[in-house]
Design an enzyme around this catalytic site. Structure first.
Site, short mmCIF file in Angstrom:
data_model
loop_
_atom_site.label_atom_id
_atom_site.label_comp_id
_atom_site.label_asym_id
_atom_site.label_seq_id
_atom_site.Cartn_x
_atom_site.Cartn_y
_atom_site.Cartn_z
N HIS A 159 -40.94 59.39 53.25
CA HIS A 159 -41.25 60.05 51.98
C HIS A 159 -41.01 59.05 50.85
O HIS A 159 -40.26 58.09 51.01
CB HIS A 159 -40.35 61.29 51.80
CG HIS A 159 -40.77 62.45 52.65
ND1 HIS A 159 -40.99 63.71 52.14
CD2 HIS A 159 -41.01 62.54 53.97
CE1 HIS A 159 -41.34 64.53 53.11
NE2 HIS A 159 -41.35 63.84 54.24
N CYS A 178 -39.74 68.49 50.49
CA CYS A 178 -38.72 69.10 51.33
C CYS A 178 -37.88 70.03 50.47
O CYS A 178 -37.45 69.64 49.38
CB CYS A 178 -37.84 68.04 51.98
SG CYS A 178 -36.51 68.73 52.98
#
Length: 327
Positions: free
Chosen positions: A217, A248
């Site tokens: 990420h 997330c």
């Protein structure tokens, strides 16, 4: 482990790009993307040459309403030879649904962090492993490959550092089950390049026959740096999300996954062999804001490829003449 070229010398080295946006990206969106648009997106990505596409997730519609149309999407997409069509499955029932929908690969998820696993999956790691072992066995009996994605390999937002020994214990146990592949996930963007080089190199040395994917990420702006660090340690398979969609719930304010078009663009510039049609991916990414109702993180979508040229100023000829006259 064979010697690998440096990340700074692509020299035609093959890199496999695996698209997770239709699942990992769209599951985070508040707006439901219509089924026909999901199918069209997957079809565009297939035609663009992505090696693997995570199409959807066979989870409870109540838990993830954005992906409640998984069966329909899998049934209606155009399947291209050579493209692996995967789906996330949380348990045996989800795997049965996915197998009925003719997925090529089951993607199973658990966390290397006990706290994150409990918060995200409502199970201990031991409970998750037992449940996923049943899914792997089902995949073997149905002759459908299983890949395990281990979350929080590079750090947990609630525990901090995750011991490499704990990560490797899970890798060993899943390797013994005969999984097709293992994805090392930087779920909340806590990885840094030095850490990535160390973990990837150690994992490849210990399990040279296992297929490893890296899943980063861009939460703290180190996504591309971590990809290059992993390549330097010998990795050649990466998850990415079109437009940089994703995120997330346990990383407040986090950006999404590394962006497919940005990673492809960077690696192609560096002379890696990434057989993906960048223009086609960018065309698909350009449609995302209208689908999800907001701008997407992709910087490449805003700025264009590095050699996308722009016209000179309208008065450039006059400026040039005045400059030459002064000499």
């Amino acid at each position: 482990m064979t010697a690998v070229r440096s990340a700074w010398q692509g020299a035609g080295r093959r890199i496999h790009m695996q698209e997770v946006g239709p699942r990992d990206g769209l599951q985070m969106e508040a707006a439901f993307v219509p089924t026909a648009d999901k199918v069209a997106l997957v079809n565009q990505l297939s035609a663009a040459g992505l090696d693997k596409i995570e199409v959807s997730a066979f989870v409870s519609p109540a838990a993830v309403p954005a992906l409640r149309d998984a069966e329909v999407v899998l049934r209606e997409i155009e399947r291209h030879p050579g493209v692996v069509y995967a789906a996330l499955v949380p348990n045996v029932r989800g795997a049965e649904r996915a197998i009925e929908s003719k997925v090529d690969e089951l993607n199973l998820v658990m966390s290397a962090s006990e706290t994150h696993n409990l918060a995200n999956l409502r199970m201990t790691r031991a409970q998750s492993f037992r449940a996923l072992a049943e899914v792997v066995a089902l995949g073997h009996s149905a002759r459908v490959a299983a890949n395990v994605s281990l979350s929080c390999v590079f750090g947990c937002p609630m525990e901090g550092e995750v011991a490499v020994d704990e990560v490797f214990d899970l890798i060993e146990r899943f390797d013994q089950l005969g999984v097709h592949g293992l994805t090392l996930c930087d779920t909340t963007g806590m990885a840094h390049p030095a850490q990535v080089v160390r973990v990837v190199a150690m994992a490849r040395l210990r399990w040279p026959r296992q297929t490893f994917t890296l899943h980063f990420h861009n939460t703290r702006g180190m996504g591309l740096a971590n990809v290059l660090a992993a390549i330097d340690a010998g990795a050649d398979r990466f998850d990415a999300s079109i437009g940089g969609l994703g995120g997330c719930p346990y990383a407040p304010g986090a950006t999404g996954n590394v962006c497919t078009e940005e990673i492809v663009h960077a690696l192609q510039c560096m002379d890696f062999h990434v057989p993906v049609d960048l223009a086609m991916v960018m065309h698909a990414a350009a449609r995302l804001p209208a689908l999800v109702g907001h701008e997407v993180p992709s910087q490449l979508l805003k700025a264009g490829p590095r050699l996308q040229l722009h016209p000179s100023p309208a008065d450039f000829a006059a400026v040039r003449e005045r400059a030459l006259a002064r000499t």
